[in-house]
Scaffold this motif. Structure first.
Motif, PDB file in Angstrom:
ATOM      1  N   LYS A  19       0.832  -1.209   0.000  1.00 17.29           N
ATOM      2  CA  LYS A  19       0.000   0.000   0.000  1.00 17.29           C
ATOM      3  C   LYS A  19       0.863   1.254   0.000  1.00 17.29           C
ATOM      4  O   LYS A  19       0.567   2.225  -0.711  1.00 17.29           O
ATOM      5  CB  LYS A  19      -0.935  -0.008   1.208  1.00 17.29           C
ATOM      6  N   LEU A  20       1.936   1.253   0.784  1.00 17.47           N
ATOM      7  CA  LEU A  20       2.818   2.420   0.831  1.00 17.47           C
ATOM      8  C   LEU A  20       3.528   2.641  -0.502  1.00 17.47           C
ATOM      9  O   LEU A  20       3.741   3.787  -0.909  1.00 17.47           O
ATOM     10  CB  LEU A  20       3.830   2.273   1.968  1.00 17.47           C
ATOM     11  N   ARG A  21       3.894   1.563  -1.196  1.00 15.81           N
ATOM     12  CA  ARG A  21       4.512   1.713  -2.524  1.00 15.81           C
ATOM     13  C   ARG A  21       3.528   2.355  -3.500  1.00 15.81           C
ATOM     14  O   ARG A  21       3.908   3.211  -4.305  1.00 15.81           O
ATOM     15  CB  ARG A  21       4.984   0.363  -3.048  1.00 15.81           C
ATOM     16  N   VAL A  22       2.263   1.962  -3.442  1.00 10.56           N
ATOM     17  CA  VAL A  22       1.243   2.551  -4.329  1.00 10.56           C
ATOM     18  C   VAL A  22       1.060   4.029  -4.008  1.00 10.56           C
ATOM     19  O   VAL A  22       0.991   4.866  -4.916  1.00 10.56           O
ATOM     20  CB  VAL A  22      -0.095   1.789  -4.208  1.00 10.56           C
ATOM     21  N   ILE A  23       1.008   4.367  -2.727  1.00 11.49           N
ATOM     22  CA  ILE A  23       0.868   5.772  -2.333  1.00 11.49           C
ATOM     23  C   ILE A  23       2.055   6.582  -2.843  1.00 11.49           C
ATOM     24  O   ILE A  23       1.891   7.673  -3.393  1.00 11.49           O
ATOM     25  CB  ILE A  23       0.732   5.893  -0.802  1.00 11.49           C
ATOM     26  N   ALA A  24       3.260   6.051  -2.700  1.00  6.50           N
ATOM     27  CA  ALA A  24       4.457   6.754  -3.162  1.00  6.50           C
ATOM     28  C   ALA A  24       4.427   6.954  -4.672  1.00  6.50           C
ATOM     29  O   ALA A  24       4.763   8.034  -5.165  1.00  6.50           O
ATOM     30  CB  ALA A  24       5.707   5.982  -2.747  1.00  6.50           C
ATOM     31  N   LYS A  25       4.011   5.916  -5.402  1.00  5.55           N
ATOM     32  CA  LYS A  25       3.956   6.014  -6.859  1.00  5.55           C
ATOM     33  C   LYS A  25       2.993   7.120  -7.279  1.00  5.55           C
ATOM     34  O   LYS A  25       3.309   7.940  -8.150  1.00  5.55           O
ATOM     35  CB  LYS A  25       3.520   4.676  -7.454  1.00  5.55           C
ATOM     36  N   HIS A  26       1.835   7.180  -6.647  1.00  2.47           N
ATOM     37  CA  HIS A  26       0.847   8.197  -7.013  1.00  2.47           C
ATOM     38  C   HIS A  26       1.271   9.587  -6.545  1.00  2.47           C
ATOM     39  O   HIS A  26       0.981  10.574  -7.232  1.00  2.47           O
ATOM     40  CB  HIS A  26      -0.529   7.819  -6.457  1.00  2.47           C
ATOM     41  N   ALA A  27       1.956   9.673  -5.434  1.00  2.82           N
ATOM     42  CA  ALA A  27       2.447  10.969  -4.965  1.00  2.82           C
ATOM     43  C   ALA A  27       3.478  11.528  -5.940  1.00  2.82           C
ATOM     44  O   ALA A  27       3.484  12.728  -6.228  1.00  2.82           O
ATOM     45  CB  ALA A  27       3.033  10.835  -3.563  1.00  2.82           C
ATOM     46  N   ILE A  28       4.343  10.670  -6.457  1.00  7.53           N
ATOM     47  CA  ILE A  28       5.344  11.103  -7.440  1.00  7.53           C
ATOM     48  C   ILE A  28       4.656  11.565  -8.718  1.00  7.53           C
ATOM     49  O   ILE A  28       4.998  12.607  -9.283  1.00  7.53           O
ATOM     50  CB  ILE A  28       6.357   9.976  -7.722  1.00  7.53           C
ATOM     51  N   ALA A  29       3.657  10.806  -9.170  1.00  2.00           N
ATOM     52  CA  ALA A  29       2.920  11.186 -10.382  1.00  2.00           C
ATOM     53  C   ALA A  29       2.209  12.524 -10.177  1.00  2.00           C
ATOM     54  O   ALA A  29       2.216  13.381 -11.068  1.00  2.00           O
ATOM     55  CB  ALA A  29       1.919  10.099 -10.765  1.00  2.00           C
ATOM     56  N   LEU A  30       1.616  12.720  -9.018  1.00  2.00           N
ATOM     57  CA  LEU A  30       0.939  13.981  -8.717  1.00  2.00           C
ATOM     58  C   LEU A  30       1.935  15.135  -8.709  1.00  2.00           C
ATOM     59  O   LEU A  30       1.673  16.196  -9.287  1.00  2.00           O
ATOM     60  CB  LEU A  30       0.220  13.884  -7.377  1.00  2.00           C
ATOM     61  N   ALA A  31       3.076  14.939  -8.094  1.00  2.00           N
ATOM     62  CA  ALA A  31       4.101  15.984  -8.062  1.00  2.00           C
ATOM     63  C   ALA A  31       4.564  16.339  -9.470  1.00  2.00           C
ATOM     64  O   ALA A  31       4.743  17.515  -9.789  1.00  2.00           O
ATOM     65  CB  ALA A  31       5.278  15.534  -7.209  1.00  2.00           C
ATOM     66  N   ASP A  32       4.731  15.339 -10.322  1.00  2.00           N
ATOM     67  CA  ASP A  32       5.132  15.587 -11.710  1.00  2.00           C
ATOM     68  C   ASP A  32       4.068  16.391 -12.454  1.00  2.00           C
ATOM     69  O   ASP A  32       4.387  17.323 -13.201  1.00  2.00           O
ATOM     70  CB  ASP A  32       5.392  14.271 -12.443  1.00  2.00           C
ATOM     71  N   GLU A  33       2.799  16.051 -12.251  1.00  2.00           N
ATOM     72  CA  GLU A  33       1.719  16.784 -12.917  1.00  2.00           C
ATOM     73  C   GLU A  33       1.635  18.219 -12.431  1.00  2.00           C
ATOM     74  O   GLU A  33       1.457  19.145 -13.227  1.00  2.00           O
ATOM     75  CB  GLU A  33       0.379  16.083 -12.692  1.00  2.00           C
ATOM     76  N   LEU A  34       1.791  18.429 -11.122  1.00  2.00           N
ATOM     77  CA  LEU A  34       1.754  19.785 -10.583  1.00  2.00           C
ATOM     78  C   LEU A  34       2.933  20.609 -11.096  1.00  2.00           C
ATOM     79  O   LEU A  34       2.782  21.797 -11.405  1.00  2.00           O
ATOM     80  CB  LEU A  34       1.745  19.746  -9.054  1.00  2.00           C
ATOM     81  N   GLU A  35       4.085  19.990 -11.211  1.00  2.00           N
ATOM     82  CA  GLU A  35       5.249  20.688 -11.759  1.00  2.00           C
ATOM     83  C   GLU A  35       5.014  21.078 -13.216  1.00  2.00           C
ATOM     84  O   GLU A  35       5.379  22.178 -13.648  1.00  2.00           O
ATOM     85  CB  GLU A  35       6.482  19.794 -11.633  1.00  2.00           C
ATOM     86  N   ALA A  36       4.392  20.197 -13.984  1.00  2.00           N
ATOM     87  CA  ALA A  36       4.085  20.497 -15.391  1.00  2.00           C
ATOM     88  C   ALA A  36       3.118  21.668 -15.490  1.00  2.00           C
ATOM     89  O   ALA A  36       3.272  22.539 -16.358  1.00  2.00           O
ATOM     90  CB  ALA A  36       3.511  19.260 -16.074  1.00  2.00           C
ATOM     91  N   ILE A  37       2.132  21.711 -14.611  1.00  2.00           N
ATOM     92  CA  ILE A  37       1.182  22.828 -14.608  1.00  2.00           C
ATOM     93  C   ILE A  37       1.910  24.130 -14.298  1.00  2.00           C
ATOM     94  O   ILE A  37       1.673  25.149 -14.961  1.00  2.00           O
ATOM     95  CB  ILE A  37       0.044  22.569 -13.593  1.00  2.00           C
ATOM     96  N   ASP A  38       2.787  24.110 -13.304  1.00  2.00           N
ATOM     97  CA  ASP A  38       3.556  25.307 -12.973  1.00  2.00           C
ATOM     98  C   ASP A  38       4.414  25.749 -14.150  1.00  2.00           C
ATOM     99  O   ASP A  38       4.507  26.935 -14.459  1.00  2.00           O
ATOM    100  CB  ASP A  38       4.449  25.063 -11.754  1.00  2.00           C
TER     101      ASP A  38
END
Length: 52
Positions: A19-38
């Motif tokens: 479960k923690l690996r899945v959370i980390a994977k999605h957190a990284i993807a979210l951070a990448d998307e937010l960086e792209a928006i910025d």
């Protein structure tokens, strides 16, 4: 005699680890998307400033 509180916790660490690996994977993807928006926002801001 020392008085104290003792709690034993039993957990399925394999399940928790997955479960923690899945959370980390999605957190990284979210951070990448937010960086792209910025990045897009900065580019649009730079373009509008050059028009003025």
């Amino acid at each position: 005699m020392t008085k104290g509180l003792s709690i034993n916790v039993t957990a399925d660490t394999n399940n928790l680890s997955a479960k923690l690996r899945v959370i980390a994977k999605h957190a990284i993807a979210l951070a990448d998307e937010l960086e792209a928006i910025d990045h897009e926002s900065r580019e649009e801001s730079d373009e509008s400033e050059s028009i003025l």
